[in-house]
Each structure stands twice: as structure tokens, then as C-alpha cells.
Design a protein around this motif. Structure first.
Motif, short mmCIF file in Angstrom:
data_model
loop_
_atom_site.label_atom_id
_atom_site.label_comp_id
_atom_site.label_asym_id
_atom_site.label_seq_id
_atom_site.Cartn_x
_atom_site.Cartn_y
_atom_site.Cartn_z
N GLU A 1 0.20 -3.49 0.58
CA GLU A 1 0.49 -2.66 1.48
C GLU A 1 0.92 -1.49 0.90
O GLU A 1 0.88 -0.47 1.32
CB GLU A 1 1.80 -3.46 2.21
CG GLU A 1 1.49 -4.39 3.19
CD GLU A 1 2.54 -5.19 3.87
OE1 GLU A 1 3.80 -5.00 3.47
OE2 GLU A 1 2.38 -6.18 4.77
N GLN A 2 1.79 -1.43 -0.36
CA GLN A 2 2.10 -0.33 -0.91
C GLN A 2 1.10 0.45 -1.21
O GLN A 2 0.89 1.77 -0.95
CB GLN A 2 3.19 -0.66 -2.19
CG GLN A 2 3.77 0.36 -2.86
CD GLN A 2 4.59 -0.05 -3.79
OE1 GLN A 2 4.72 -1.25 -4.47
NE2 GLN A 2 5.28 1.07 -4.63
N GLU B 1 -3.01 6.11 1.80
CA GLU B 1 -2.91 6.90 3.05
C GLU B 1 -2.05 8.31 2.60
O GLU B 1 -2.59 9.37 3.19
CB GLU B 1 -2.00 6.12 4.12
CG GLU B 1 -1.92 6.64 5.45
CD GLU B 1 -3.47 6.97 5.88
OE1 GLU B 1 -3.62 7.81 6.81
OE2 GLU B 1 -4.25 6.13 5.88
N THR B 2 -1.08 8.19 1.90
CA THR B 2 -0.32 9.69 1.65
C THR B 2 -1.26 10.40 0.79
O THR B 2 -1.30 11.64 1.06
CB THR B 2 0.79 8.98 0.77
OG1 THR B 2 1.75 8.27 1.42
CG2 THR B 2 1.64 10.22 0.22
N ALA B 3 -2.09 9.88 -0.19
CA ALA B 3 -3.03 10.50 -0.97
C ALA B 3 -3.92 11.30 0.06
O ALA B 3 -4.37 12.49 -0.09
CB ALA B 3 -3.41 9.66 -2.03
N LYS B 4 -4.59 10.49 1.09
CA LYS B 4 -5.42 11.18 2.00
C LYS B 4 -4.90 12.55 2.62
O LYS B 4 -5.41 13.45 2.84
CB LYS B 4 -5.97 10.28 2.66
CG LYS B 4 -7.10 9.19 2.41
CD LYS B 4 -7.46 8.09 3.27
CE LYS B 4 -8.51 6.86 2.54
NZ LYS B 4 -8.79 6.11 3.43
N ARG C 1 3.31 -13.27 -1.43
CA ARG C 1 4.16 -12.17 -0.85
C ARG C 1 3.99 -10.91 -1.69
O ARG C 1 3.91 -9.87 -1.11
CB ARG C 1 5.58 -12.56 -0.77
CG ARG C 1 6.43 -11.56 0.14
CD ARG C 1 7.90 -12.12 0.23
NE ARG C 1 8.61 -11.62 -1.00
CZ ARG C 1 9.20 -12.35 -2.03
NH1 ARG C 1 9.27 -13.68 -1.53
NH2 ARG C 1 9.68 -12.02 -3.19
N ILE C 2 4.28 -11.39 -2.96
CA ILE C 2 4.12 -10.03 -4.07
C ILE C 2 2.78 -9.47 -3.79
O ILE C 2 2.79 -8.14 -3.76
CB ILE C 2 4.22 -10.68 -5.29
CG1 ILE C 2 5.61 -10.82 -5.49
CG2 ILE C 2 3.91 -9.42 -6.47
CD1 ILE C 2 6.14 -11.25 -7.12
N VAL C 3 1.72 -10.01 -3.68
CA VAL C 3 0.43 -9.57 -3.54
C VAL C 3 0.19 -8.76 -2.13
O VAL C 3 -0.26 -7.76 -2.10
CB VAL C 3 -0.65 -10.61 -3.53
CG1 VAL C 3 -2.27 -9.93 -3.26
CG2 VAL C 3 -0.88 -10.93 -5.20
#
Length: 166
Positions: A97-98, A104-107, A90-92
Motif C-alpha cells: 500500500e505504501q 501515485e505521488t511520484a506520478k 500485514r507487513i507485506v
């Protein structure tokens, strides 16, 4: 021959009396004590056997309890390992996802900066074109003047493009 006198008879009577007294007061009590001791030893041996039997039963019980405790601890350990695997997965997954969201935000940010740079470059080019047109109208129109204004425009547009993109 043997002389059977009263002395011999009294000696025999004394011996018989002594035998009866010893039997009554010494041998009987000693035999009674020995019999009691024999019974006590027998009862203690029986009690020791019973205690040993109980100890063996308890040992079997405790060994069974120990075996079940080992099984239970092994089961708990397996459950803990399974839980740990699920938590790590779950952590991975959350980290992936993060990371995807950050990428995506950087793009999007890079695309926005690119658009802003292009708009800035277009505005600069438009400004340079307006300046060139103003100079052209102010100086009049000649082939050499037009070529010089065109070269200045390209140099200015190249410099504006180079500074805005970086």
C-alpha cells in the motif's frame, strides 16, 4: 554293662539343667531376635513395595504431565507461527500500500512537472513569437525577412523545448 551310678545321674541332671538354662537364656532370646529381625525385614520389604508403587504412580503422573506439556508447547508453537504469518502478511500488505501511494505521488509529481514544463515552454514560445512580431514590425515585412524570422523562431522554440523538458 553300663554302670548307672550317681555320677551318671548327676551328669544327666546337669545336662538337663544346662539345656533348660541354654534354652531360657540363649535359644529363646536368639529366636526372639531372629523373629524380630524377620518381622523387620518383612515390614521393610512391604514398605519398599509401597514406595516403589508410589514411585510408579508418580512416574505415570509426571509422564502424563510431560505429554500434556509437549502438546501445549506444540499448540503454542503453532499459534506463534500463525501469528507470525499474519504479521508478515500485514507487513507485506502495508508495504504494498505504501509503495502504491509512493508511486501515485511520484506520478502526480511527474505530471505536475510536465504541466509546469509545458507552461514554461508555452510562455517561452509566446515570448519568442512576440519577439519575432516585434522584429517583423520593426524591420518591415519582406519574404526573406519573414523566412529568417520564422527560422529563428523555430530554432528558439526548439532550444526552449529541449532545455525545459530535461
Amino acid at each position: 554293662m553300663i554302670n548307672l551310678g550317681w555320677g551318671l545321674v548327676w551328669t544327666i541332671v546337669n545336662l538337663v539343667v544346662l539345656y533348660l538354662l541354654l534354652k531360657k537364656f540363649l535359644v529363646s532370646p536368639v529366636l526372639g531376635i531372629m523373629e524380630k529381625r524377620k518381622n523387620l525385614i518383612a515390614s521393610q520389604l512391604e514398605e519398599a513395595r509401597m514406595t516403589q508403587q508410589k514411585a510408579e504412580e508418580l512416574k505415570g503422573h509426571y509422564e502424563g504431565a510431560l505429554a500434556s506439556a509437549k502438546e501445549e508447547s506444540a499448540q503454542i508453537l503453532e499459534e506463534a507461527k500463525a501469528d507470525a504469518r499474519q504479521v508478515s502478511q500485514r507487513i507485506v500488505k502495508d508495504a504494498n500500500e505504501q509503495a502504491s501511494r509512493i508511486l501515485e505521488t511520484a506520478k502526480e509529481t511527474a505530471e505536475l512537472e510536465k504541466r509546469n514544463a509545458m507552461q514554461g515552454a508555452k510562455a517561452e514560445i509566446a515570448g519568442l513569437a512576440m519577439e519575432a512580431a516585434r522584429k517583423l514590425l520593426a524591420n518591415g515585412s519582406s519574404q526573406e525577412g519573414n523566412q529568417m524570422l520564422y527560422d529563428e523562431f523555430l530554432a528558439g522554440a526548439g532550444d526552449a523545448n529541449d532545455t525545459d523538458i530535461h
